[in-house]
Design a protein around this motif. Structure first.
Motif, PDB file in Angstrom:
ATOM      1  N   PHE A 215       0.813  -1.296  -0.052  1.00  0.00           N
ATOM      2  CA  PHE A 215       0.057  -0.083  -0.201  1.00  0.00           C
ATOM      3  C   PHE A 215       0.875   1.084  -0.054  1.00  0.00           C
ATOM      4  CE2 PHE A 215      -4.645  -1.462   1.618  1.00  0.00           C
ATOM      5  CZ  PHE A 215      -4.617  -2.239   0.900  1.00  0.00           C
ATOM      6  N   GLY A 216       1.769   1.160   0.739  1.00  0.00           N
ATOM      7  CA  GLY A 216       2.935   2.460   0.984  1.00  0.00           C
ATOM      8  C   GLY A 216       3.381   2.602  -0.556  1.00  0.00           C
ATOM      9  N   LYS A 217       3.847   1.520  -1.171  1.00  0.00           N
ATOM     10  CA  LYS A 217       4.701   1.787  -2.436  1.00  0.00           C
ATOM     11  C   LYS A 217       3.465   2.338  -3.448  1.00  0.00           C
ATOM     12  CE  LYS A 217       8.260  -1.562  -1.644  1.00  0.00           C
ATOM     13  NZ  LYS A 217       8.810  -2.779  -1.912  1.00  0.00           N
ATOM     14  N   ALA A 218       2.354   1.925  -3.490  1.00  0.00           N
ATOM     15  CA  ALA A 218       1.383   2.318  -4.472  1.00  0.00           C
ATOM     16  C   ALA A 218       1.111   3.646  -4.211  1.00  0.00           C
ATOM     17  CB  ALA A 218       0.196   1.263  -4.476  1.00  0.00           C
ATOM     18  N   LEU A 219       0.926   4.222  -2.917  1.00  0.00           N
ATOM     19  CA  LEU A 219       0.300   5.279  -2.711  1.00  0.00           C
ATOM     20  C   LEU A 219       1.542   6.510  -2.944  1.00  0.00           C
ATOM     21  CD1 LEU A 219      -1.344   4.776   0.663  1.00  0.00           C
ATOM     22  CD2 LEU A 219      -2.384   5.473  -1.086  1.00  0.00           C
ATOM     23  N   ALA A 220       2.826   6.148  -2.842  1.00  0.00           N
ATOM     24  CA  ALA A 220       3.888   6.915  -3.247  1.00  0.00           C
ATOM     25  C   ALA A 220       4.093   7.034  -4.821  1.00  0.00           C
ATOM     26  CB  ALA A 220       5.307   6.298  -2.690  1.00  0.00           C
ATOM     27  N   PRO A 330     -13.247  -1.374  -8.227  1.00  0.00           N
ATOM     28  CA  PRO A 330     -12.047  -2.469  -8.506  1.00  0.00           C
ATOM     29  C   PRO A 330     -11.495  -3.340  -7.304  1.00  0.00           C
ATOM     30  CG  PRO A 330     -11.419  -0.189  -9.258  1.00  0.00           C
ATOM     31  CD  PRO A 330     -12.649   0.105  -8.009  1.00  0.00           C
ATOM     32  N   GLU A 331     -11.554  -4.846  -7.752  1.00  0.00           N
ATOM     33  CA  GLU A 331     -11.041  -5.464  -6.589  1.00  0.00           C
ATOM     34  C   GLU A 331      -9.546  -6.351  -7.331  1.00  0.00           C
ATOM     35  OE1 GLU A 331     -13.216  -9.621  -6.634  1.00  0.00           O
ATOM     36  OE2 GLU A 331     -14.848  -8.465  -7.136  1.00  0.00           O
ATOM     37  N   LEU A 332      -8.575  -6.211  -6.432  1.00  0.00           N
ATOM     38  CA  LEU A 332      -7.232  -6.502  -6.880  1.00  0.00           C
ATOM     39  C   LEU A 332      -6.949  -7.551  -5.901  1.00  0.00           C
ATOM     40  CD1 LEU A 332      -5.731  -3.182  -8.011  1.00  0.00           C
ATOM     41  CD2 LEU A 332      -6.656  -5.073  -9.447  1.00  0.00           C
ATOM     42  N   ILE A 333      -7.145  -8.821  -5.849  1.00  0.00           N
ATOM     43  CA  ILE A 333      -7.015  -9.965  -4.978  1.00  0.00           C
ATOM     44  C   ILE A 333      -5.894 -10.678  -5.341  1.00  0.00           C
ATOM     45  CG2 ILE A 333      -8.307 -11.690  -3.850  1.00  0.00           C
ATOM     46  CD1 ILE A 333      -9.698  -8.897  -3.527  1.00  0.00           C
ATOM     47  N   GLN A 334      -5.017 -11.259  -4.235  1.00  0.00           N
ATOM     48  CA  GLN A 334      -3.972 -11.962  -4.254  1.00  0.00           C
ATOM     49  C   GLN A 334      -2.826 -11.918  -5.539  1.00  0.00           C
ATOM     50  OE1 GLN A 334      -4.023 -13.783  -1.740  1.00  0.00           O
ATOM     51  NE2 GLN A 334      -2.528 -15.271  -2.041  1.00  0.00           N
ATOM     52  N   GLU A 335      -2.886 -12.498  -6.498  1.00  0.00           N
ATOM     53  CA  GLU A 335      -1.810 -11.954  -7.554  1.00  0.00           C
ATOM     54  C   GLU A 335      -2.112 -10.858  -8.205  1.00  0.00           C
ATOM     55  OE1 GLU A 335      -4.783 -14.817  -9.641  1.00  0.00           O
ATOM     56  OE2 GLU A 335      -3.592 -14.774  -7.656  1.00  0.00           O
ATOM     57  N   ASP A 336      -3.269 -10.340  -8.103  1.00  0.00           N
ATOM     58  CA  ASP A 336      -3.519  -8.816  -8.870  1.00  0.00           C
ATOM     59  C   ASP A 336      -3.140  -7.816  -7.764  1.00  0.00           C
ATOM     60  OD1 ASP A 336      -4.394  -9.838 -11.373  1.00  0.00           O
ATOM     61  OD2 ASP A 336      -6.448 -10.131 -10.402  1.00  0.00           O
ATOM     62  N   CYS A 337      -2.900  -8.107  -6.563  1.00  0.00           N
ATOM     63  CA  CYS A 337      -2.442  -7.032  -5.606  1.00  0.00           C
ATOM     64  C   CYS A 337      -1.007  -6.875  -5.626  1.00  0.00           C
ATOM     65  CB  CYS A 337      -3.051  -7.728  -4.230  1.00  0.00           C
ATOM     66  SG  CYS A 337      -2.656  -6.357  -3.064  1.00  0.00           S
ATOM     67  N   THR A 338      -0.752  -5.865  -6.868  1.00  0.00           N
ATOM     68  CA  THR A 338       0.499  -5.557  -6.868  1.00  0.00           C
ATOM     69  C   THR A 338       0.755  -3.894  -6.837  1.00  0.00           C
ATOM     70  OG1 THR A 338       0.320  -5.430  -9.517  1.00  0.00           O
ATOM     71  CG2 THR A 338       1.152  -7.448  -8.623  1.00  0.00           C
ATOM     72  N   VAL A 339       1.898  -3.557  -6.736  1.00  0.00           N
ATOM     73  CA  VAL A 339       2.045  -2.132  -6.619  1.00  0.00           C
ATOM     74  C   VAL A 339       1.767  -1.281  -8.179  1.00  0.00           C
ATOM     75  CG1 VAL A 339       3.983  -0.283  -6.567  1.00  0.00           C
ATOM     76  CG2 VAL A 339       4.005  -2.264  -5.083  1.00  0.00           C
TER      77      VAL A 339
END
Length: 411
Positions: A215-220, A330-339
């Motif tokens: 989450f921190g990397k995506a927000l940055a 939008p739902e980003l679950i498991q392998e889709d949960c990337t930066v």
């Protein structure tokens, strides 16, 4: 006092804090609907105690944190199931209301139905039969007479799954809309700079561990594209120190809030949110905050979750989407949960884009879908409980006699 003139008696059983809050709201609504003449008793916590219900035992004993604590607490939990069952039977209520916590309350309901089948049982908050273990719906017909649903799609699910009669009474969040929805100044803050973006990595330590770094990397990455932003991270007091340590390496230091009032104030002013999947997605939707929902599970949990989703044919695992009947969030679950994917999904929600407009428009439909503006959910629930209780109290004298015999039994 004759059966015809005695006050109605309602027994309410909750097994955790959220159910305790619902039980308390129901108790207040029952008192309001009867002018305070209803007799209330049950099992609950501090909220139900404040509403006038003294618990048979402290429900804190029922809380289980982690698999390792289950063997230690199991004997006490089993004892409390027996205590709650016999306390309800001895109370001779005109209706028994079990509130959420199905692992506890449904066992109590089955025990009551076995020994005192004349006591009607209402289940306030349906288990997720529409998501997994769908066979529970049909099984509930043996010990539940009425389900009081808090999600609008659940009555149809009970018809489809051949469960007991189910009525939608409304989600408890409906009674807290003043906390969620912005006033004029807060609405103006949503459109001003720097934008407030909510970071909601979860309310459990395992969720925080899995989500906080990504989450921190995506927000940055989003801030690098859009410019300065104010990040607010609501959490709970017992996790605050862990959260502060976990976010210490974030490029943009978030403002961590632990008080509920500060959390809701941030919701009312936020431009967008990045949130772990859960009830929070419905809170954000009701608040009108465009959201990206994400979640990472342990590998074994992910395999089980995927099997459940395939079996249940759910179009989404996001609660807001299920209520809306469309995949607006939008739902980003498991392998889709990337930066990269979180950044790409969140970026358009910060400014005036078609993606943001679609979510805002979808959230506006929640008022109609959830019956917002109608009678309060607790009042709707109380009306059904009283209807069932009055029908039970009006049963023939012979049946009332059988009821006394059953209630006089002891373990």
């Amino acid at each position: 006092m004759s059966e015809a003139t005695r006050p109605l008696s309602i027994y309410i059983i909750a097994g955790e804090e959220s159910g305790d809050a619902l039980g308390a709201a129901l108790a207040r609504a029952l008192n309001a609907a009867t002018g305070g003449t209803v007799k209330l008793a049950g099992v609950g916590g501090r909220a139900m105690a404040a509403a006038g219900i003294e618990s048979v035992f402290p429900i804190d004993d029922l809380s289980v944190v982690g698999l390792t604590s289950i063997p230690q607490k199991l004997p006490k939990i089993l004892r409390h199931i027996r205590e709650a069952t016999w306390a309800a039977i001895r109370a001779r209520p005109d209706a028994l209301v079990i509130v959420d916590s199905p692992d506890f309350t449904h066992r109590v309901a089955r025990g009551v139905r076995l020994r005192a089948p004349e006591i009607p049982v209402l289940d306030y908050v349906s288990p997720s039969v529409w998501a997994w273990r769908s066979g529970r719906a049909r099984a509930m017909r043996a010990y539940v007479d009425r389900v009081l649903a808090i999600l609008p799609f659940e009555p149809e699910a009970y018809v489809r799954l051949k469960g007991p009669p189910c009525s939608y009474v409304g989600h408890p969040l409906i009674e807290r809309l003043s906390e969620l929805r912005p006033g004029p100044q807060e609405a103006a803050r949503r459109g001003s700079a720097p934008p407030i973006v909510l970071a909601l990595p979860g309310s459990r330590s395992t969720e925080i561990k899995r989500h906080v770094d990504i989450f921190g990397k995506a927000l940055a990455a989003v801030a690098a594209r859009t410019g300065p932003m104010e990040i607010v991270l609501p959490t709970v007091p017992h996790l605050a120190a862990r959260v502060r340590e976990a976010v210490s390496g974030w490029t943009i230091a978030p403002r961590i809030v632990v008080e509920p009032a500060a959390k809701w104030a941030a919701f009312r002013s936020a431009r967008a949110a990045l949130a772990a999947s859960g009830t929070v997605t419905l809170e954000l939707a009701l608040s009108g905050v465009p959201t990206v929902a994400a979640y990472k599970l342990h590998l074994l949990e992910a395999i089980i979750a995927r099997m459940i989703r395939i079996q249940s044919r759910l179009p989404s695992v996001i609660l807001a989407n299920l209520v809306l009947g469309e995949n607006a969030v939008p739902e980003l679950i498991q392998e889709d949960c990337t930066v990269e994917k979180l950044t790409a999904a969140l970026l358009p929600l910060i400014s005036d884009t078609p993606e943001r407009a679609r979510q805002v428009e979808a959230f506006r439909r929640l008022d109609r879908i959830m019956g917002i503006g109608e009678e309060a959910p607790s009042a709707k629930a109380a009306a059904i409980v009283l209807e069932v209780a009055r029908a039970a109290a009006a049963r023939p004298a012979a049946e009332q006699g059988r009821r006394r015999i059953a209630a006089a039994a002891s373990p």
